[in-house]
Design a protein around this motif. Structure first.
Motif, PDB file in Angstrom:
ATOM      1  N   SER A 143       9.139 -28.230   7.326  1.00  0.00           N
ATOM      2  CA  SER A 143       8.903 -27.057   6.473  1.00  0.00           C
ATOM      3  C   SER A 143       8.433 -25.824   7.234  1.00  0.00           C
ATOM      4  O   SER A 143       8.098 -24.810   6.606  1.00  0.00           O
ATOM      5  N   ASP A 144       8.415 -25.868   8.563  1.00  0.00           N
ATOM      6  CA  ASP A 144       8.103 -24.670   9.337  1.00  0.00           C
ATOM      7  C   ASP A 144       9.141 -23.585   9.082  1.00  0.00           C
ATOM      8  O   ASP A 144      10.337 -23.877   8.899  1.00  0.00           O
ATOM      9  N   GLN A 145       8.692 -22.333   9.111  1.00  0.00           N
ATOM     10  CA  GLN A 145       9.645 -21.237   9.090  1.00  0.00           C
ATOM     11  C   GLN A 145      10.346 -21.173  10.441  1.00  0.00           C
ATOM     12  O   GLN A 145       9.730 -21.315  11.495  1.00  0.00           O
ATOM     13  N   LEU A 146      11.657 -20.991  10.424  1.00  0.00           N
ATOM     14  CA  LEU A 146      12.430 -20.932  11.658  1.00  0.00           C
ATOM     15  C   LEU A 146      12.264 -19.566  12.325  1.00  0.00           C
ATOM     16  O   LEU A 146      11.966 -18.566  11.657  1.00  0.00           O
ATOM     17  N   PRO A 147      12.447 -19.506  13.655  1.00  0.00           N
ATOM     18  CA  PRO A 147      12.306 -18.219  14.352  1.00  0.00           C
ATOM     19  C   PRO A 147      13.186 -17.134  13.756  1.00  0.00           C
ATOM     20  O   PRO A 147      12.805 -15.961  13.716  1.00  0.00           O
ATOM     21  N   GLU A 148      14.369 -17.508  13.300  1.00  0.00           N
ATOM     22  CA  GLU A 148      15.258 -16.597  12.583  1.00  0.00           C
ATOM     23  C   GLU A 148      16.171 -17.436  11.695  1.00  0.00           C
ATOM     24  O   GLU A 148      16.387 -18.622  11.968  1.00  0.00           O
ATOM     25  N   PRO A 149      16.690 -16.865  10.608  1.00  0.00           N
ATOM     26  CA  PRO A 149      17.557 -17.649   9.721  1.00  0.00           C
ATOM     27  C   PRO A 149      18.787 -18.176  10.473  1.00  0.00           C
ATOM     28  O   PRO A 149      19.372 -17.478  11.297  1.00  0.00           O
ATOM     29  N   LEU A 150      19.157 -19.421  10.166  1.00  0.00           N
ATOM     30  CA  LEU A 150      20.324 -20.054  10.787  1.00  0.00           C
ATOM     31  C   LEU A 150      21.480 -20.088   9.802  1.00  0.00           C
ATOM     32  O   LEU A 150      21.304 -20.429   8.629  1.00  0.00           O
ATOM     33  N   PHE A 151      22.669 -19.762  10.293  1.00  0.00           N
ATOM     34  CA  PHE A 151      23.888 -19.879   9.505  1.00  0.00           C
ATOM     35  C   PHE A 151      24.565 -21.178   9.884  1.00  0.00           C
ATOM     36  O   PHE A 151      24.989 -21.364  11.027  1.00  0.00           O
ATOM     37  N   THR A 152      24.646 -22.114   8.925  1.00  0.00           N
ATOM     38  CA  THR A 152      25.195 -23.446   9.216  1.00  0.00           C
ATOM     39  C   THR A 152      26.238 -23.786   8.145  1.00  0.00           C
ATOM     40  O   THR A 152      25.898 -24.342   7.103  1.00  0.00           O
ATOM     41  N   PRO A 153      27.498 -23.450   8.372  1.00  0.00           N
ATOM     42  CA  PRO A 153      28.517 -23.661   7.332  1.00  0.00           C
ATOM     43  C   PRO A 153      28.770 -25.138   7.048  1.00  0.00           C
ATOM     44  O   PRO A 153      28.430 -26.021   7.846  1.00  0.00           O
TER      45      PRO A 153
END
Length: 296
Positions: A143-153
Motif C-alpha cells: 500500500s505504499d505510494q509509488l514514486p510515480e504512477p505506473l502505466f501497466t496495460p
C-alpha cells in the motif's frame, strides 16, 4: 434492504451484448449502456446483485465525464428515451442506470494506472521487485505510494481474466503512436482524478480506463473512476504496511477469501449483511466524490 437488485435488462428486438455488469444495446451509430446491479469477483458473477449499484456506477461515471474537459468521451445523453426504444420498455427500471453513447472502435487493452502498491502489483513486487516488468526501489511496503504512477496495460477479456502485458506488447499490437498517446492520457486523467479525490477524502490507489477510436481519435469510453474499476481507500485511515479498508468491491473479494470457495466452481451466495455493507460502501463513495446524497 430498500430495493431489490436489477440484474438483467431486456429491450425487445434490440441486439445486446452482456458483460459482467453492463448490458450494451446496439442502435446503429449509438449504443445504450445499461449498468445492472450484477457484481463480479475473481471472474465470476456473484449472486445476488447489489441493489442500486448500477446507478452508482453510472452517476459516478457521468460526474467524471463532465469533469474531464481535456479529453473527449463517448457520452451523449443520460436519457434512454433519446433512442427509439421498443414500446414495452420499462423506463422506470432503467432510470439512472443508462448512458446513450457514441459507437467507437474499442481499443483492445485496459489502460491500467497504479499509484500505490496493491493487489496484483504488490504480489508481483514481492516476487520480482518489479510491477509488470517495471523495476521499483527495494524495501517498499504493501500500500505504499509509488514514486510515480505506473502505466501497466492489460488485455481486454470478454469473459475470464484480463492479462497484464508489457507496454511493448501493446505498442506492437496497436502502434507506437497510439500506445504513447493512451499512456500519456491515462496517467494524466489518473493524476487529475487522484488530486480531486484526495481533496474529497479518497485515495485513488489504482484504476483502469478504456478508450475507443472515433474517426481515428482516441476518446474515453465505458466507465470512469468507479468503485468497480478502481481501488478507493478512505484517506483518513490510510496507513501503508498492509491492506487498506476500501470503498469498492474489494470488500466482497475479502469476504470470499474467508470462505472455502476454490474459485473454480459456483461461488457462494453473498450473505445479506455483505450485500448491504457493499451497497453502503458504493453509496459512501458516491457521496464523498460528488457531494450529493444517493436518492434512489
Amino acid at each position: 434492504m430498500t430495493s431489490s437488485a436489477f440484474t438483467e435488462s431486456s429491450l425487445t428486438g434490440i441486439p445486446v451484448k452482456r458483460g459482467k455488469v453492463r448490458d450494451v444495446y446496439d442502435f446503429g451509430d449509438r449504443l445504450l449502456f445499461v449498468a445492472t446491479d450484477r457484481i463480479s469477483a475473481f471472474d465470476w458473477i456473484l449472486a445476488p446483485g447489489i441493489p442500486d449499484k448500477g446507478r452508482v456506477l453510472t452517476q459516478i461515471s457521468r460526474f467524471w465525464f463532465e469533469r474531464f474537459t481535456t479529453i473527449s468521451n463517448h457520452l451523449l445523453s443520460m436519457d434512454p428515451a433519446d433512442l427509439p426504444l421498443p414500446a414495452d420498455t420499462d423506463l422506470e427500471a432503467l432510470r439512472g442506470r443508462c448512458m446513450v453513447v457514441r459507437k467507437t472502435e474499442v481499443v483492445p487493452f485496459e489502460c491500467v494506472v497504479r499509484g500505490y502498491l496493491s493487489g496484483s502489483g504488490w504480489k508481483d513486487y514481492q516476487a520480482t521487485g518489479a510491477v509488470c516488468g517495471i523495476d521499483l526501489p527495494a524495501g517498499l511496503k504493501q500500500s505504499d505510494q509509488l514514486p510515480e504512477p505506473l502505466f501497466t496495460p492489460a488485455t481486454k477479456a470478454e469473459s475470464g481474466h484480463d492479462e497484464n502485458v508489457s507496454f511493448e506488447v501493446m505498442s506492437q499490437a496497436i502502434g507506437q503512436e497510439l500506445a504513447d498517446s493512451l499512456r500519456e492520457k491515462s496517467v494524466q486523467i489518473y493524476q487529475q482524478g487522484s488530486e480531486y479525490a484526495r481533496e474529497r477524502g479518497i485515495i485513488l490507489a489504482d484504476t483502469k480506463f478504456e478508450f475507443g477510436l472515433l474517426d481515428g481519435t482516441p476518446i474515453l469510453i465505458d466507465e470512469v473512476l468507479t468503485p468497480d474499476s478502481s481501488r478507493f481507500w478512505p484517506a483518513e485511515t490510510y496507513q501503508p504496511g498492509g491492506a487498506q479498508p476500501s470503498l469498492d468491491k474489494q470488500f466482497v473479494r475479502d469476504w470470499l477469501e474467508t470462505t472455502d470457495w476454490d474459485k473454480n466452481s459456483t461461488p457462494p451466495v453473498l450473505p445479506d449483511q455483505i450485500v448491504e455493507k457493499t451497497r453502503e460502501k458504493y453509496f459512501e463513495a458516491y457521496k464523498m466524490l460528488t457531494g450529493e446524497e444517493c436518492t434512489w
